[in-house]
Design a protein around this motif. Sequence first.
Motif, PDB file in Angstrom:
ATOM      1  N   LEU A   4      61.064 -22.789  73.400  1.00 25.49           N
ATOM      2  CA  LEU A   4      60.565 -21.468  74.511  1.00 25.49           C
ATOM      3  C   LEU A   4      61.573 -20.782  75.155  1.00 25.49           C
ATOM      4  O   LEU A   4      61.874 -19.819  75.400  1.00 25.49           O
ATOM      5  CB  LEU A   4      59.537 -21.882  74.957  1.00 25.49           C
ATOM      6  CG  LEU A   4      58.108 -21.898  74.119  1.00 25.49           C
ATOM      7  CD1 LEU A   4      57.206 -22.587  75.499  1.00 25.49           C
ATOM      8  CD2 LEU A   4      57.914 -20.690  73.514  1.00 25.49           C
ATOM      9  N   PHE A   5      62.595 -21.536  75.882  1.00 28.12           N
ATOM     10  CA  PHE A   5      63.449 -21.312  76.994  1.00 28.12           C
ATOM     11  C   PHE A   5      64.427 -21.113  76.746  1.00 28.12           C
ATOM     12  O   PHE A   5      65.489 -20.013  77.433  1.00 28.12           O
ATOM     13  CB  PHE A   5      64.216 -22.446  77.903  1.00 28.12           C
ATOM     14  CG  PHE A   5      62.712 -22.712  79.367  1.00 28.12           C
ATOM     15  CD1 PHE A   5      63.258 -22.181  80.180  1.00 28.12           C
ATOM     16  CD2 PHE A   5      61.477 -23.035  79.508  1.00 28.12           C
ATOM     17  CE1 PHE A   5      62.257 -21.690  81.611  1.00 28.12           C
ATOM     18  CE2 PHE A   5      60.831 -22.465  80.473  1.00 28.12           C
ATOM     19  CZ  PHE A   5      61.112 -21.695  81.176  1.00 28.12           C
ATOM     20  N   HIS A  31      73.939 -23.239  73.594  1.00 24.94           N
ATOM     21  CA  HIS A  31      73.422 -24.685  73.946  1.00 24.94           C
ATOM     22  C   HIS A  31      72.050 -25.124  73.769  1.00 24.94           C
ATOM     23  O   HIS A  31      71.639 -26.282  73.231  1.00 24.94           O
ATOM     24  CB  HIS A  31      74.014 -24.373  75.192  1.00 24.94           C
ATOM     25  CG  HIS A  31      74.526 -26.183  75.101  1.00 24.94           C
ATOM     26  ND1 HIS A  31      75.422 -26.811  76.527  1.00 24.94           N
ATOM     27  CD2 HIS A  31      74.030 -27.050  74.885  1.00 24.94           C
ATOM     28  CE1 HIS A  31      75.723 -28.141  75.894  1.00 24.94           C
ATOM     29  NE2 HIS A  31      74.877 -28.670  75.342  1.00 24.94           N
ATOM     30  N   MET A  32      70.650 -24.457  74.033  1.00 27.19           N
ATOM     31  CA  MET A  32      69.788 -25.007  74.022  1.00 27.19           C
ATOM     32  C   MET A  32      69.300 -24.336  72.326  1.00 27.19           C
ATOM     33  O   MET A  32      68.359 -25.321  71.770  1.00 27.19           O
ATOM     34  CB  MET A  32      68.892 -24.222  74.745  1.00 27.19           C
ATOM     35  CG  MET A  32      68.731 -24.124  76.472  1.00 27.19           C
ATOM     36  SD  MET A  32      67.727 -23.140  76.620  1.00 27.19           S
ATOM     37  CE  MET A  32      66.139 -25.019  77.722  1.00 27.19           C
ATOM     38  N   LEU A  33      69.921 -23.892  71.697  1.00 25.08           N
ATOM     39  CA  LEU A  33      69.458 -23.570  70.279  1.00 25.08           C
ATOM     40  C   LEU A  33      70.240 -24.990  69.556  1.00 25.08           C
ATOM     41  O   LEU A  33      69.336 -25.695  68.710  1.00 25.08           O
ATOM     42  CB  LEU A  33      69.792 -22.217  69.815  1.00 25.08           C
ATOM     43  CG  LEU A  33      70.344 -22.522  68.507  1.00 25.08           C
ATOM     44  CD1 LEU A  33      68.437 -22.341  67.951  1.00 25.08           C
ATOM     45  CD2 LEU A  33      70.976 -21.519  67.124  1.00 25.08           C
ATOM     46  N   ALA A  92      67.859 -27.179  67.448  1.00 30.03           N
ATOM     47  CA  ALA A  92      68.084 -27.768  66.064  1.00 30.03           C
ATOM     48  C   ALA A  92      68.042 -29.367  66.272  1.00 30.03           C
ATOM     49  O   ALA A  92      67.327 -29.960  65.449  1.00 30.03           O
ATOM     50  CB  ALA A  92      68.992 -27.372  66.046  1.00 30.03           C
ATOM     51  N   ALA A  93      68.603 -29.928  67.607  1.00 31.74           N
ATOM     52  CA  ALA A  93      68.731 -31.401  66.982  1.00 31.74           C
ATOM     53  C   ALA A  93      66.801 -32.034  67.267  1.00 31.74           C
ATOM     54  O   ALA A  93      67.057 -33.590  66.282  1.00 31.74           O
ATOM     55  CB  ALA A  93      69.470 -31.854  68.066  1.00 31.74           C
ATOM     56  N   ALA A 137      77.520 -26.675  61.550  1.00 33.35           N
ATOM     57  CA  ALA A 137      77.776 -25.671  61.333  1.00 33.35           C
ATOM     58  C   ALA A 137      77.620 -24.356  61.819  1.00 33.35           C
ATOM     59  O   ALA A 137      78.100 -23.553  62.256  1.00 33.35           O
ATOM     60  CB  ALA A 137      77.569 -25.886  59.442  1.00 33.35           C
ATOM     61  N   ALA A 138      76.183 -24.391  61.964  1.00 28.47           N
ATOM     62  CA  ALA A 138      76.140 -23.626  62.733  1.00 28.47           C
ATOM     63  C   ALA A 138      76.463 -23.334  64.435  1.00 28.47           C
ATOM     64  O   ALA A 138      77.005 -21.843  64.886  1.00 28.47           O
ATOM     65  CB  ALA A 138      74.451 -22.802  62.751  1.00 28.47           C
ATOM     66  N   LEU A 139      76.147 -24.336  64.908  1.00 29.10           N
ATOM     67  CA  LEU A 139      77.304 -24.123  66.586  1.00 29.10           C
ATOM     68  C   LEU A 139      78.473 -23.502  65.769  1.00 29.10           C
ATOM     69  O   LEU A 139      78.826 -22.939  66.783  1.00 29.10           O
ATOM     70  CB  LEU A 139      76.315 -25.595  66.339  1.00 29.10           C
ATOM     71  CG  LEU A 139      75.470 -25.971  66.967  1.00 29.10           C
ATOM     72  CD1 LEU A 139      75.668 -27.830  67.410  1.00 29.10           C
ATOM     73  CD2 LEU A 139      74.773 -25.197  67.752  1.00 29.10           C
TER      74      LEU A 139
END
Length: 314
Positions: A28-29, A51-53, A57-58, A94-96
């Motif tokens: 949400l954030f 970073h929150m993504l 994901a983690a 990889a996305a990061l």
Amino acid sequence: MPEHTHASPATHDGNSRRLVLAFVVTALFMIAEVAGGIISGSLALLADAGHMLTDAAALLVAILAVRFARRDPTAQHSFGYLRLTTLAAFVNAAALMVIVVIIVWEAIRRFLAPAPVMGPTMLAVAVAGLLANLLAFWLLHHGSEEKNINVRAAALHVLGDLLGSVGAIAAAIVIMWTGWTPIDPILSVLVSCLVLRSAWRLLKESTNELLEGTPLGIDSVKLQKALCREFPEVRNVHHVHIWQIGEQRLMTLHVHVIPPHDHDALLDRLQHYLEEHYHIGHATIQMEYQGCEEPDCDLTHHAAQSAGHAHHHH
């Protein structure tokens, strides 16, 4: 395979619930930060959202791992579905990398042509993001008494994220006080470096696991020598393969031994030793009594030992 699950279902459920809550808060954030970043024109906020993504994901990987760990193996998938989490971690990493490249590229563009940034909006969103991170970290930290590697990894992610939010707050304050907007792209690059570090580690570990690499922290040559040293019956150890699936370490090896009085007891001791010293819960050991092409364990080592004994007798 009951002997490999160390946690009771209750702790799994507790972990799972905390993970899901932390995931919801983070996701949400992340959306709020993306919106805030676009409205205020702040790249540092977008970097922090990136970073929150990574956190979200983690956490998702961790949730899946807890879920899949419960699934029973099938005839088709004899190890269950634990590898899916490794695959998810790999895709996540990889996305990061891609996100970092985009943010750094944008930062360079901004640096050459500074864009206006709304300091107050940026500050408000960054502070809210920080609070969200603290909440997620508290949720996860409470859950990691049972040391689940995925929960731990997620908690570390969120901790790194706290730094990202602090960076965005600092940039907002600088912009509000001095109006110096380049601080925004500068801090976005710093936050990207944090993201890159965790992404690189994740990429390395997941690639190693997908390539059936020896688990990090195990040196198979040292392990072979240790077996020869600890067990006088063992002449040599060869055809060693060690790999990891989820949190489960597996090993196959051939052991050339002096025919023992009690074959099963030796096998048992070997397996115990591997479990205790290397956390290898699943070792398939093939015993050989005939001589084999490979050289002996370490003849020099044995010679040195007997020389040592001779020396003691003097």
